[in-house]
Design an enzyme around this catalytic site. Structure first.
Site, PDB file in Angstrom:
ATOM      1  N   ALA A 158       0.849  -1.188   0.000  1.00 26.95           N
ATOM      2  CA  ALA A 158       0.000   0.000   0.000  1.00 26.95           C
ATOM      3  C   ALA A 158       0.886   1.239   0.000  1.00 26.95           C
ATOM      4  O   ALA A 158       1.989   1.229   0.559  1.00 26.95           O
ATOM      5  CB  ALA A 158      -0.902   0.012   1.229  1.00 26.95           C
ATOM      6  N   LYS A 159       0.397   2.303  -0.643  1.00 22.64           N
ATOM      7  CA  LYS A 159       1.116   3.580  -0.539  1.00 22.64           C
ATOM      8  C   LYS A 159       0.547   4.291   0.690  1.00 22.64           C
ATOM      9  O   LYS A 159      -0.276   5.206   0.591  1.00 22.64           O
ATOM     10  CB  LYS A 159       0.955   4.405  -1.811  1.00 22.64           C
ATOM     11  CG  LYS A 159       1.948   5.556  -1.918  1.00 22.64           C
ATOM     12  CD  LYS A 159       1.954   6.155  -3.309  1.00 22.64           C
ATOM     13  CE  LYS A 159       2.901   7.337  -3.395  1.00 22.64           C
ATOM     14  NZ  LYS A 159       4.320   6.948  -3.241  1.00 22.64           N
ATOM     15  N   ALA A 160       0.969   3.811   1.836  1.00 21.95           N
ATOM     16  CA  ALA A 160       0.429   4.231   3.117  1.00 21.95           C
ATOM     17  C   ALA A 160       1.426   5.134   3.836  1.00 21.95           C
ATOM     18  O   ALA A 160       2.644   4.889   3.815  1.00 21.95           O
ATOM     19  CB  ALA A 160       0.104   3.018   3.983  1.00 21.95           C
ATOM     20  N   TYR A 164       6.358   5.445   5.457  1.00 20.30           N
ATOM     21  CA  TYR A 164       7.383   6.427   5.113  1.00 20.30           C
ATOM     22  C   TYR A 164       8.137   6.966   6.326  1.00 20.30           C
ATOM     23  O   TYR A 164       9.041   7.795   6.167  1.00 20.30           O
ATOM     24  CB  TYR A 164       6.757   7.576   4.316  1.00 20.30           C
ATOM     25  CG  TYR A 164       6.436   7.157   2.890  1.00 20.30           C
ATOM     26  CD1 TYR A 164       7.300   7.457   1.845  1.00 20.30           C
ATOM     27  CD2 TYR A 164       5.287   6.429   2.599  1.00 20.30           C
ATOM     28  CE1 TYR A 164       7.035   7.048   0.550  1.00 20.30           C
ATOM     29  CE2 TYR A 164       5.003   6.014   1.310  1.00 20.30           C
ATOM     30  CZ  TYR A 164       5.873   6.323   0.289  1.00 20.30           C
ATOM     31  OH  TYR A 164       5.612   5.912  -0.999  1.00 20.30           O
TER      32      TYR A 164
END
Length: 290
Positions: A158-160, A164
């Site tokens: 997921a680009k969660a 990051y």
């Protein structure tokens, strides 16, 4: 607008279905996403009024939401309309577009958040080269001490936002050493990616890139692999040992913000900004403006 703080700019932002003044696009301090990282996002670039692979980004946003149990209450078509409306209302044709969805404030303030509304915002602004002059001289990267986690520990595809955290730590450490970014290994010690970009290497005309089995298979990465194969360049997606960097002659990064950026150094390993690297930089520039 460029150069000012991101909360103090002119223009409008799409927020929960309405266009609001940039400075008024706010969320409450007790929003669940702020405390528990229940948030997903997309970063996209528009060239001459067209967002490159726009629908792919919108579809991935919805998938990321599903991956972290964040039911985004908008369709792909509605997200597309919001992005282009924001660009139009801000008078932008070449722009960076950021779509973010998060759990807002509501009845829940512990780890659970099912009763809190899912909110969405779309902003766009002008943004130049992510790595400055690296496209001509090659970026310099540190090697991070943080590693990309196992798929068994976090929804790594997921680009969660929460994924990051270690990227920010890695990039801060790299910048303190005078580097532009950091290359991260995965939980097994294989080469993974940079903090916000995928990575490619060249050895004797063959391109090698890490297998994305515990990190995001970027849309720019996929595009570049297609461009390489169109040129009949062999691409090997595989696990890459850190020691192999000694044998590679060229290296570049790919990402929506990074586009295609040559790399000149990673730690003590050095690379040339070679012919194939320059060719793919040019091919990508043509592809996004086609």
């Amino acid at each position: 607008m460029a150069g000012s703080a991101y909360d103090d700019r002119d223009g409008v932002i799409w927020l929960d279905g309405d266009l609001v003044p940039w400075r008024g696009a706010n969320t409450h301090v007790l929003s669940h996403g702020l405390h528990y990282a229940s948030s997903v996002f997309e970063g996209e670039r528009a060239y001459s009024g067209r967002i490159f692979r726009s629908r792919d980004h919108s579809e991935r946003l919805l998938k990321s939401g599903r991956d972290i149990d964040l039911p985004i209450p908008y369709s792909v078509d509605e997200i597309e309309a919001a992005k282009y409306l924001v660009m139009k209302e801000n008078g932008l044709s070449d722009a960076y577009v950021r779509v973010v969805c998060w759990r807002g404030s509501g009845e829940d303030m512990g780890v659970t958040s099912a009763r809190n509304p899912v909110r969405m915002a779309v902003a766009a602004w002008t943004w130049g080269a992510y790595y400055g002059d690296a496209k001509s001289v090659g970026a310099r990267l540190d090697i991070s001490t943080w590693r990309r986690p196992s798929p068994e520990t976090i929804p790594c595809f997921a680009k969660a936002s929460g994924l990051y955290m270690i990227c920010t730590l890695s990039k801060h450490a790299a910048e303190a050493k005078g580097c532009s970014d950091a290359m991260m290994l995965d939980h097994r010690g294989y080469v993974a990616e940079a903090t916000g970009a995928n990575i490619f290497f060249v050895r004797d005309g063959i391109v090698h890139t890490p297998l994305p089995d515990c990190f995001l298979d970027g849309l720019t990465r996929q595009t570049v692999i297609g461009l390489l194969k169109a040129r009949q360049v062999q691409v090997q997606e595989r696990h890459i040992e850190l020691a192999e960097l000694e044998e590679f002659q060229q290296c570049w990064l790919t990402g929506t913000a990074a586009e295609v950026t040559p790399v000149g150094q990673i730690g003590d390993y050095r690379f040339e900004v070679g012919e194939l690297t320059r060719t793919i930089v040019d091919d990508y520039e043509r592809a996004v403006r086609a």
